[in-house]
Design a protein around this motif. Structure first.
Motif, PDB file in Angstrom:
ATOM      1  N   SER A  32       7.459  -1.550   8.019  1.00 30.60           N
ATOM      2  CA  SER A  32       7.512  -2.110   9.367  1.00 30.60           C
ATOM      3  C   SER A  32       6.364  -1.518  10.184  1.00 30.60           C
ATOM      4  O   SER A  32       5.822  -0.471   9.825  1.00 30.60           O
ATOM      5  CB  SER A  32       8.838  -1.749  10.023  1.00 30.60           C
ATOM      6  OG  SER A  32       8.851  -0.355  10.298  1.00 30.60           O
ATOM      7  N   GLU A  34       6.462   0.138  12.861  1.00 32.67           N
ATOM      8  CA  GLU A  34       6.796   1.498  13.295  1.00 32.67           C
ATOM      9  C   GLU A  34       6.548   2.492  12.161  1.00 32.67           C
ATOM     10  O   GLU A  34       5.998   3.575  12.357  1.00 32.67           O
ATOM     11  CB  GLU A  34       8.269   1.605  13.725  1.00 32.67           C
ATOM     12  CG  GLU A  34       8.635   0.766  14.937  1.00 32.67           C
ATOM     13  CD  GLU A  34       8.727  -0.709  14.614  1.00 32.67           C
ATOM     14  OE1 GLU A  34       9.252  -1.027  13.520  1.00 32.67           O
ATOM     15  OE2 GLU A  34       8.255  -1.547  15.406  1.00 32.67           O
ATOM     16  N   GLN A  35       6.954   2.091  10.954  1.00 32.01           N
ATOM     17  CA  GLN A  35       6.779   2.984   9.811  1.00 32.01           C
ATOM     18  C   GLN A  35       5.299   3.183   9.509  1.00 32.01           C
ATOM     19  O   GLN A  35       4.860   4.273   9.127  1.00 32.01           O
ATOM     20  CB  GLN A  35       7.489   2.404   8.586  1.00 32.01           C
ATOM     21  CG  GLN A  35       9.009   2.455   8.712  1.00 32.01           C
ATOM     22  CD  GLN A  35       9.720   1.821   7.552  1.00 32.01           C
ATOM     23  OE1 GLN A  35       9.296   0.780   7.049  1.00 32.01           O
ATOM     24  NE2 GLN A  35      10.795   2.446   7.104  1.00 32.01           N
ATOM     25  N   VAL A  37       2.868   3.165  11.662  1.00 30.23           N
ATOM     26  CA  VAL A  37       2.340   4.112  12.650  1.00 30.23           C
ATOM     27  C   VAL A  37       2.705   5.535  12.226  1.00 30.23           C
ATOM     28  O   VAL A  37       1.866   6.435  12.231  1.00 30.23           O
ATOM     29  CB  VAL A  37       2.901   3.816  14.050  1.00 30.23           C
ATOM     30  CG1 VAL A  37       2.525   4.949  15.031  1.00 30.23           C
ATOM     31  CG2 VAL A  37       2.369   2.494  14.576  1.00 30.23           C
ATOM     32  N   GLU A  38       3.955   5.713  11.816  1.00 32.40           N
ATOM     33  CA  GLU A  38       4.423   7.020  11.362  1.00 32.40           C
ATOM     34  C   GLU A  38       3.592   7.499  10.170  1.00 32.40           C
ATOM     35  O   GLU A  38       3.110   8.633  10.140  1.00 32.40           O
ATOM     36  CB  GLU A  38       5.918   6.904  10.974  1.00 32.40           C
ATOM     37  CG  GLU A  38       6.547   8.169  10.435  1.00 32.40           C
ATOM     38  CD  GLU A  38       6.656   9.266  11.488  1.00 32.40           C
ATOM     39  OE1 GLU A  38       6.462   8.969  12.683  1.00 32.40           O
ATOM     40  OE2 GLU A  38       6.905  10.415  11.086  1.00 32.40           O
TER      41      GLU A  38
END
Lengths: 241, 241
Positions: A32, A34-35, A37-38
């Motif tokens: 995803s 978000e993942q 970016v992480e």
DNA sequence: TCCGCGAATTGATTTCGATCAAATCGGCGC
DNA sequence: GCGCCGATTTGATCGAAATCAATTCGCGGA
């Protein structure tokens, strides 16, 4: 065969891993935003010259990687130095052995390459939370298993000519899967690496290249540049059909 | 080598697959009770004699299976009949190649065996809904990949004696992983199968058995029963350390 | 217990790839 | 362009495993 282990000549350029997603398959495709970016926060882009060791056999695997460019060879070595290449990985393959403390083989760049590394724990945590990611990795491992088993037939039952032709066929179809007629490519491996991949000596590999050249199955320029006028003839030399 | 393809001599005994869960690892361990009941409705227990073909190379895979008892060999064959065993699977391994239409190799029982089969679509549907199941299958494919690559070193770089000793070591450790000192077991493969696993001829395998016997590394009774007094000596003959 | 037959062993010879050795190629720095 | 040096090719010989050819073993049935 000696155990040369070159230093890692790499310049580390942290990059937003989102770049991987845009331009490569790798692991990123299943994550995803978000993942990603992480993951990006902990990932590092590295540029490696040919012959750089990425992980040693039996070493602790600190990191995993996506191959962005170039070819990585996976090798296993016997205590007396005999060596076998057990896998070739091309961009955009994923590089690493999840759920193992130690690497079962060493990984070394065969060509100049670029990889995008991230910590092992990071990936394993993501895998646990992301079935899509695990699915993707599972698919790759199944593909690698099919390839490894194909190669077992080559190693165990083909003669020198068939082995060398099989290697050329592998590379030709990899770089140009569509081509039914001719194919042109640069060999990503030295004669020594080809020998280690085929379970032969350098001399035997060389003699078989010469033979295939004299038989008109291939043409070679500058030792690395190969022209295959007729893929089916090469395939036939490889003992396939 | 001929292409004998024996008929399937099997008596089909439908069984509640829950039995697998209780007594074997297989795929069942990762399923919920409801899923097990569902799977059970479509699963079939089969008893197979040695030499039975479970799936042919390139054939449509109608089914997957858990191996309940016995040994299954995975083989790839060249058009001219040369053959290589590319994997050995023991209970409670899972048998099948998810996400492929055709089997990349044929699967044949090496010993009398019992398997528990279920339709391919059934499993693939379950996999999509059950991350735990996919994780389990992924783990097995990683293990098989490690084994295949180990064997590539054996096929490509070991001599006949080392190959035969490697095979004996593989079987010894499989049937008795704890044993540091001696080991006793029955060979699950004929000399012909061992030859196909090692990329050798029957005659060479036989000569190496004789040699290892004369050197006192192993004792053999009735062609199949093997006694290894000192595992480390065998390991040394295999070129490991 | 003996026979029959496929599996395994043993022996003689050949062959393919390894090994040892030398020459040639080709990219690179000067 | 020249020389250097590792990579590759080519040549001569050796040796391990394949091949060809008998035996011998061992299990199952009469």
């Amino acid at each position: 065969m000696d155990m040369q282990r070159k230093d890692i000549h790499s310049s580390e350029i942290p990059v937003v891993c989102r770049a991987c997603e845009a331009r490569h398959g790798g692991v990123c495709g299943a994550l995803s935003p978000e993942q990603l970016v992480e993951l990006s926060k902990h990932s590092t882009r590295k540029r490696l010259v040919a012959g750089t060791e990425v992980v040693g056999q039996g070493e602790d695997m600190g990191a995993f990687a996506n191959i962005m460019r170039g070819v990585v060879k996976l090798t296993r070595m016997m205590p007396d130095g005999r060596q076998q290449i057990v896998g070739l990985q091309f961009a955009p393959d994923f590089l690493g052995r999840p759920f193992a403390e130690e690497s079962p083989h060493s990984a070394e760049t065969a060509t100049d390459a670029e990889i995008c590394t991230f910590p092992r724990q990071m990936l394993e945590r993501l895998v646990g939370r992301t079935p899509d990611l695990e699915h993707k990795l599972y698919q790759q491992s199944l593909k690698e298993l099919d390839e490894a088993r194909d190669w077992m037939l080559t190693l165990g039952r083909k003669n020198a000519q068939e082995k060398v032709a099989s290697f050329l066929f592998l590379i030709a179809t990899h770089y140009d899967p569509e081509t039914v007629d001719g194919s042109v490519f640069d060999l990503p491996l030295s004669r020594a690496d080809i020998a280690d991949f085929l379970g032969l000596t350098i001399e035997t590999v060389s003699r078989q290249f010469t033979r295939l050249r004299k038989d008109g199955v291939i043409q070679i320029e500058n030792n690395r540049h190969v022209i295959v006028p007729d893929i089916e003839r090469l395939q036939h030399s490889a003992g396939i059909d």
